[in-house]
Design a protein around this motif. Structure first.
Motif, mmCIF file in Angstrom:
data_model
loop_
_atom_site.group_PDB
_atom_site.id
_atom_site.type_symbol
_atom_site.label_atom_id
_atom_site.label_comp_id
_atom_site.label_asym_id
_atom_site.label_seq_id
_atom_site.Cartn_x
_atom_site.Cartn_y
_atom_site.Cartn_z
ATOM 1 N N ARG A 24 -6.765 -18.637 8.971
ATOM 2 C CA ARG A 24 -7.581 -19.834 9.146
ATOM 3 C C ARG A 24 -7.422 -20.820 7.982
ATOM 4 N N ALA A 25 -6.491 -20.556 7.096
ATOM 5 C CA ALA A 25 -6.260 -21.457 5.961
ATOM 6 C C ALA A 25 -5.877 -22.843 6.467
ATOM 7 N N PRO A 26 -6.176 -23.888 5.688
ATOM 8 C CA PRO A 26 -5.739 -25.226 6.069
ATOM 9 C C PRO A 26 -4.231 -25.221 6.328
ATOM 10 N N ASP A 27 -3.827 -25.904 7.377
ATOM 11 C CA ASP A 27 -2.448 -25.795 7.839
ATOM 12 C C ASP A 27 -1.980 -27.116 8.439
ATOM 13 N N HIS A 28 -1.683 -28.087 7.572
ATOM 14 C CA HIS A 28 -1.189 -29.395 8.020
ATOM 15 C C HIS A 28 0.071 -29.191 8.861
ATOM 16 N N GLU A 53 10.979 -26.550 7.168
ATOM 17 C CA GLU A 53 11.389 -27.943 7.000
ATOM 18 C C GLU A 53 10.527 -28.807 7.908
ATOM 19 N N HIS A 54 9.897 -29.837 7.317
ATOM 20 C CA HIS A 54 9.041 -30.723 8.105
ATOM 21 C C HIS A 54 8.976 -32.075 7.414
ATOM 22 N N GLU A 55 9.143 -33.138 8.178
ATOM 23 C CA GLU A 55 9.194 -34.477 7.581
ATOM 24 C C GLU A 55 7.872 -34.930 6.989
ATOM 25 N N LYS A 56 6.744 -34.398 7.473
ATOM 26 C CA LYS A 56 5.437 -34.835 6.983
ATOM 27 C C LYS A 56 4.713 -33.789 6.142
ATOM 28 N N VAL A 57 5.241 -32.576 6.085
ATOM 29 C CA VAL A 57 4.555 -31.503 5.352
ATOM 30 C C VAL A 57 5.522 -30.918 4.334
ATOM 31 N N PRO A 58 5.466 -31.408 3.088
ATOM 32 C CA PRO A 58 6.398 -30.910 2.066
ATOM 33 C C PRO A 58 6.103 -29.452 1.694
ATOM 34 N N LEU A 61 5.287 -28.188 -1.064
ATOM 35 C CA LEU A 61 4.092 -28.027 -1.891
ATOM 36 C C LEU A 61 2.858 -27.783 -1.031
ATOM 37 N N GLU A 62 2.691 -28.543 0.040
ATOM 38 C CA GLU A 62 1.535 -28.341 0.908
ATOM 39 C C GLU A 62 1.552 -26.952 1.536
ATOM 40 N N GLN A 63 2.724 -26.462 1.840
ATOM 41 C CA GLN A 63 2.838 -25.142 2.448
ATOM 42 C C GLN A 63 2.518 -24.040 1.432
ATOM 43 N N TYR A 64 2.905 -24.244 0.172
ATOM 44 C CA TYR A 64 2.532 -23.290 -0.880
ATOM 45 C C TYR A 64 1.012 -23.278 -1.058
ATOM 46 N N LEU A 65 0.429 -24.474 -1.069
ATOM 47 C CA LEU A 65 -1.025 -24.563 -1.221
ATOM 48 C C LEU A 65 -1.738 -23.896 -0.055
ATOM 49 N N SER A 66 -1.204 -24.058 1.135
ATOM 50 C CA SER A 66 -1.788 -23.427 2.312
ATOM 51 C C SER A 66 -1.758 -21.901 2.168
ATOM 52 N N ALA A 67 -0.638 -21.372 1.716
ATOM 53 C CA ALA A 67 -0.542 -19.921 1.516
ATOM 54 C C ALA A 67 -1.513 -19.466 0.430
ATOM 55 N N GLY A 68 -1.692 -20.271 -0.608
ATOM 56 C CA GLY A 68 -2.674 -19.954 -1.639
ATOM 57 C C GLY A 68 -4.078 -19.939 -1.074
#
Length: 182
Positions: A35-39, A98-103, A105-112
């Motif tokens: 349920r972590a934030p997931d842009h 790979e995603h044009e709008k979700v770098p 860094l955002e994915q690392y933060l989401s996993a955190g």
């Protein structure tokens, strides 16, 4: 435990004993991570659970990395014991897409965020945990053992179990030291 109390009183306990979460409790912990934030709805996390024989396998992975580095014997001996500080260790991995709008860094933060949510879900169910990082989560040999590719990254090792002692008092922090307004 009330949700706000859980957040305001959060404290890691490093003395963890059996039992580890299992069944519905473990399922709740994993579901909380999911349920972590997931842009972008990328689900950029993977959780690898080690317990029992898995703890020895995790120790072997860490020791191998240390041996490749020609680390001192004291470091290798410490790594042989590290996973056994708790009855369960969940390796939390950011599986970067790979995603044009979700770098990345955002994915690392989401996993955190997933790791934090999992720890809080454990505490909410009367378990406890601590989140460890360190140089080994960046080591190529460890990455290879966990099947990481590209920009994938381990964001931490979440140790879980039953508290073997009482938590130390949460330190009071002056909010004004950390907050400003525009």
């Amino acid at each position: 435990m009330q949700a706000l109390d859980l957040l305001l009183e959060r404290r890691s306990i490093a003395n963890l004993v059996e039992p580890a979460p299992e069944g519905k409790a473990l399922e709740n912990i994993i579901k909380a991570g999911l349920r972590a934030p997931d842009h972008g709805n990328l689900t950029p996390w993977r959780f690898v659970i080690a317990q029992g024989e898995g703890l020895r396998k995790l120790a072997d992975i860490l020791v191998h990395a240390a041996e490749v580095n020609q680390s001192p014997d004291a470091v290798i001996e410490k790594l042989k014991k590290a996973p056994f500080r708790a009855p369960m260790v969940i390796t939390v991995i950011a599986k970067v897409k790979e995603h044009e709008k979700v770098p990345a860094l955002e994915q690392y933060l989401s996993a955190g965020c997933a790791a934090q949510a999992m720890q809080m879900a454990a505490v909410a169910q009367s378990f406890q945990g601590f989140w460890r990082s360190g140089e080994w989560m960046f080591h190529q040999e460890v990455h290879q053992a966990f099947g990481l590719e590209g920009e994938d990254q381990i964001v931490g090792f979440l140790y879980l179990g039953t508290p073997g002692c009482s938590a130390m008092k949460v330190p009071e922090r002056n909010i004004g030291d950390y907050v400003s307004y525009l």
